[in-house]
Design an enzyme around this catalytic site. Structure first.
Site, PDB file in Angstrom:
ATOM      1  N   CYS A   1       0.834  -1.198   0.000  1.00  0.00           N
ATOM      2  CA  CYS A   1       0.000   0.000   0.000  1.00  0.00           C
ATOM      3  C   CYS A   1       0.873   1.254   0.000  1.00  0.00           C
ATOM      4  CB  CYS A   1      -0.961  -0.036   1.177  1.00  0.00           C
ATOM      5  SG  CYS A   1      -0.759   1.199   2.426  1.00  0.00           S
ATOM      6  N   GLU A   2       0.496   2.204  -0.822  1.00  0.00           N
ATOM      7  CA  GLU A   2       1.320   3.403  -0.972  1.00  0.00           C
ATOM      8  C   GLU A   2       1.225   4.353   0.219  1.00  0.00           C
ATOM      9  OE1 GLU A   2      -1.462   6.481  -3.516  1.00  0.00           O
ATOM     10  OE2 GLU A   2      -0.285   5.028  -4.635  1.00  0.00           O
ATOM     11  N   HIS A   3       0.285   4.113   1.117  1.00  0.00           N
ATOM     12  CA  HIS A   3       0.126   5.010   2.259  1.00  0.00           C
ATOM     13  C   HIS A   3       1.001   4.629   3.450  1.00  0.00           C
ATOM     14  CE1 HIS A   3      -4.043   5.523   0.299  1.00  0.00           C
ATOM     15  NE2 HIS A   3      -3.266   6.510  -0.082  1.00  0.00           N
ATOM     16  N   HIS A   4       1.216   3.310   3.651  1.00  0.00           N
ATOM     17  CA  HIS A   4       1.988   2.865   4.811  1.00  0.00           C
ATOM     18  C   HIS A   4       3.092   1.884   4.444  1.00  0.00           C
ATOM     19  CE1 HIS A   4      -2.108   3.902   6.316  1.00  0.00           C
ATOM     20  NE2 HIS A   4      -1.404   4.553   7.218  1.00  0.00           N
TER      21      HIS A   4
ATOM     22  N   GLN B   1      -5.700  -0.552  -4.125  1.00  0.00           N
ATOM     23  CA  GLN B   1      -6.329  -1.665  -4.840  1.00  0.00           C
ATOM     24  C   GLN B   1      -7.243  -1.194  -5.959  1.00  0.00           C
ATOM     25  OE1 GLN B   1      -7.754  -4.887  -2.358  1.00  0.00           O
ATOM     26  NE2 GLN B   1      -9.409  -5.363  -3.768  1.00  0.00           N
TER      27      GLN B   1
ATOM     28  N   HIS C   1      -5.391  -6.230   3.544  1.00  0.00           N
ATOM     29  CA  HIS C   1      -4.476  -5.097   3.648  1.00  0.00           C
ATOM     30  C   HIS C   1      -3.894  -5.044   5.063  1.00  0.00           C
ATOM     31  CE1 HIS C   1      -5.776  -2.775  -0.087  1.00  0.00           C
ATOM     32  NE2 HIS C   1      -6.544  -3.855  -0.075  1.00  0.00           N
TER      33      HIS C   1
ATOM     34  N   CYS D   1      -2.112  -2.839   6.324  1.00  0.00           N
ATOM     35  CA  CYS D   1      -2.192  -1.503   6.924  1.00  0.00           C
ATOM     36  C   CYS D   1      -3.444  -1.388   7.788  1.00  0.00           C
ATOM     37  CB  CYS D   1      -2.186  -0.421   5.850  1.00  0.00           C
ATOM     38  SG  CYS D   1      -3.539  -0.531   4.662  1.00  0.00           S
TER      39      CYS D   1
END
Length: 206
Positions: A91-94, A132, A160, A162
């Site tokens: 995931c690009e956020h975490h 996703q 996920h 995250c």
């Protein structure tokens, strides 16, 4: 060699291996540990090598994987479905792992593509920093643009980390996304046929 940053067409500003390893040392110190202790001495190099694998999708042109097709199909004009394609993404956020399965279907016009290429397209997009929803659309749009079939369907189910290992800490939750193009969007009978195929027993049950 460390993985390149996302959405970059040029390698000119790509950090060196030494810079990537130093960034890992900084994070280790920030986490509260000592990067010079024995157990962590080789960790920066290991992380850089792991990132090369995790994010190898930036080095692949997914469309190029689909350009070799086959026309000798004896008039086959029904759905082609490759299901349960396991993938690993982040995931690009975490930067937390996303582990899941993709189901990819298309209704060919006159030509088909090798089924391994469908799995490779999934991997090419999965091995990038992702959300996703975008990954689902990217896979479907690429297959649609290159093969120009009557329709494309992509369904992704994943967990996920995250969400399961941080934040709300909800293990056992899965996320499902889909992208339906062409006849899979416009024709309810074709869509129902696809759903019936997805619900049939897998090869492990034969």
């Amino acid at each position: 060699m460390s993985a390149p940053p996302p959405n970059t067409d040029s390698q000119t500003d790509r950090p060196t291996q030494t810079e990537a390893e130093q960034a890992v040392r900084t994070l280790l110190r920030w986490a509260g540990d000592d990067p010079t202790r024995e157990g962590l001495l080789d960790t920066p190099a290991r992380v850089a090598r792991a990132y090369t694998d995790f994010f190898s999708g930036y080095e692949i042109d997914p469309a190029s994987l689909l350009r070799r097709t086959f026309s000798e199909v004896d008039g086959y004009d029904e759905i082609v479905l490759l299901r349960d394609i396991r993938f690993e993404s982040h995931c690009e956020h975490h930067l937390a792992p996303i582990i899941g399965r993709a189901h990819v279907a298309y209704l060919p016009r006159q030509r088909v593509v090798g089924i391994s290429k469908l799995a490779r397209v999934v991997d090419a997009y999965a091995r990038r920093l992702q959300i996703q929803e975008r990954m689902t659309a990217q896979i479907a749009n690429t297959i649609n643009d290159v093969l120009e079939p009557h329709g494309v369907a992509v369904i992704i189910e994943s967990a996920h980390e995250c969400m399961t290992t941080r934040g709300v800490h909800k293990p056992g939750v899965s996320m499902v996304t889909s992208s339906m193009l062409g006849v899979f969007r416009n024709n309810s009978d074709t869509r129902r046929e696809l759903m019936a195929m997805l619900n049939r027993p897998g090869t492990q049950d034969f």
